[in-house]
Enzyme design. Structure first.
Site, PDB file in Angstrom:
ATOM      1  N   ASP A  15      -6.086   0.708   0.011  1.00 17.15           N
ATOM      2  CA  ASP A  15      -6.006  -0.133   1.430  1.00 17.15           C
ATOM      3  C   ASP A  15      -7.772  -0.381   1.646  1.00 17.15           C
ATOM      4  O   ASP A  15      -8.594  -0.731   0.468  1.00 17.15           O
ATOM      5  CB  ASP A  15      -6.382   1.510   2.168  1.00 17.15           C
ATOM      6  CG  ASP A  15      -7.524   2.486   1.568  1.00 17.15           C
ATOM      7  OD1 ASP A  15      -8.290   1.994   0.617  1.00 17.15           O
ATOM      8  OD2 ASP A  15      -7.155   4.033   1.976  1.00 17.15           O
TER       9      ASP A  15
ATOM     10  N   LYS B 264       0.257  -1.536  -0.102  1.00 20.71           N
ATOM     11  CA  LYS B 264       0.032   0.010   0.312  1.00 20.71           C
ATOM     12  C   LYS B 264       0.985   1.367   0.408  1.00 20.71           C
ATOM     13  O   LYS B 264       0.162   2.116  -1.011  1.00 20.71           O
ATOM     14  CB  LYS B 264      -0.330   0.018   1.184  1.00 20.71           C
ATOM     15  CG  LYS B 264      -1.782   1.133   1.488  1.00 20.71           C
ATOM     16  CD  LYS B 264      -2.233   1.459   2.659  1.00 20.71           C
ATOM     17  CE  LYS B 264      -1.808   1.744   3.492  1.00 20.71           C
ATOM     18  NZ  LYS B 264      -2.427   3.118   4.227  1.00 20.71           N
TER      19      LYS B 264
END
Ligand code: SF4
Length: 235
Positions: free
Chosen positions: A148, A129
């Site tokens: 996310d 991420k």
């Protein structure tokens, strides 16, 4: 497949209009303020995990006011970093990662943030991420998607993917969406997730995407749908 492409196109275009005027996610704001400085994007993203957006922004601002380069931040004692970033969640853990990352940047990468996924993943606390967001915001990559929990949740609600984890969602989105949208997916879906398509009781009534959204897995919605109210949590 053409139908999916049209669905994605319609929703991304609607989102581009709908998020106009909404507050941006903290890391996006820091990125814009610091002209996409990869170091500050990297550190702010490290701080943002499981922390409210306002807290991330305030903590990042305090930390960068004291040290805004890998060299100066690596010289700070961990306790000082802890105090500067408190109350972000896991602040002790994150302070150790921040300093260790800064030391590696200085010792191994000449004080610069590396620009490849492989190198970024060698830094403490950096997962896909964070690495994807740094590559998108600071290195202007058009080959990465940052997923996310907002992107994961909304992609499933929209029916673009059927996945159990953000990691699966990232891989699935590479095949279910056109690459022209990849750099924007995080910004658009995180902003929408913070304001409207929230984890619990999404504000489907009046949602700008309602006409296209199958609401997969949504069992309860909010009665009111003001687009700019409520706590915002970065994940
Ligand atoms: S209609 Fe509901 S589930 Fe679909 S994007 Fe909007 S808020 Fe989310």
């Amino acid at each position: 497949m053409r139908e999916r492409a049209r669905h994605v196109e319609a929703i991304m275009r609607a989102l581009a209009r709908a998020i106009d005027g909404l507050e941006l996610p903290a890391v996006e704001k820091i990125s814009q303020k610091q002209e996409d400085d990869p170091f500050q994007v990297l550190i702010a993203t490290l701080l943002s995990a499981r922390t409210q957006d306002a807290t991330t922004f305030a903590a990042s601002t305090r930390l960068f006011a004291v040290a805004c380069t890998p060299e100066t931040m690596a010289a700070l004692p961990v306790k000082r970093i802890e105090r500067l970033i408190y109350p972000v969640s896991f602040y002790r853990h994150k302070a150790r990662h921040v300093r260790a990352t800064c030391r590696i940047l200085v010792e191994k990468f000449g004080g610069r943030v590396p620009g490849t996924m492989e190198e970024l993943l060698t830094l403490p606390g950096v997962g896909r991420k964070t690495a994807n967001l740094v590559l998108i915001l600071s290195f202007k990559s058009h080959r990465n998607i940052c997923v996310d929990t907002h992107v994961h949740r909304i992609s499933n609600r929209l029916g673009w993917v059927r996945t159990r984890t953000p990691e699966e969602t990232e891989q699935s989105l590479y095949t279910s969406t056109a690459s022209r949208w990849w750099p924007y997916l995080n910004l658009y879906l995180v902003t929408w997730g913070q304001h409207v398509c929230r984890p619990i009781s999404p504000r489907c009534s009046g949602c700008a995407l309602a006409e296209w959204c199958p609401r997969v897995g949504v069992s309860r919605t909010a009665r009111v749908s003001p687009p700019n109210a409520g706590a915002r949590v970065a994940v």
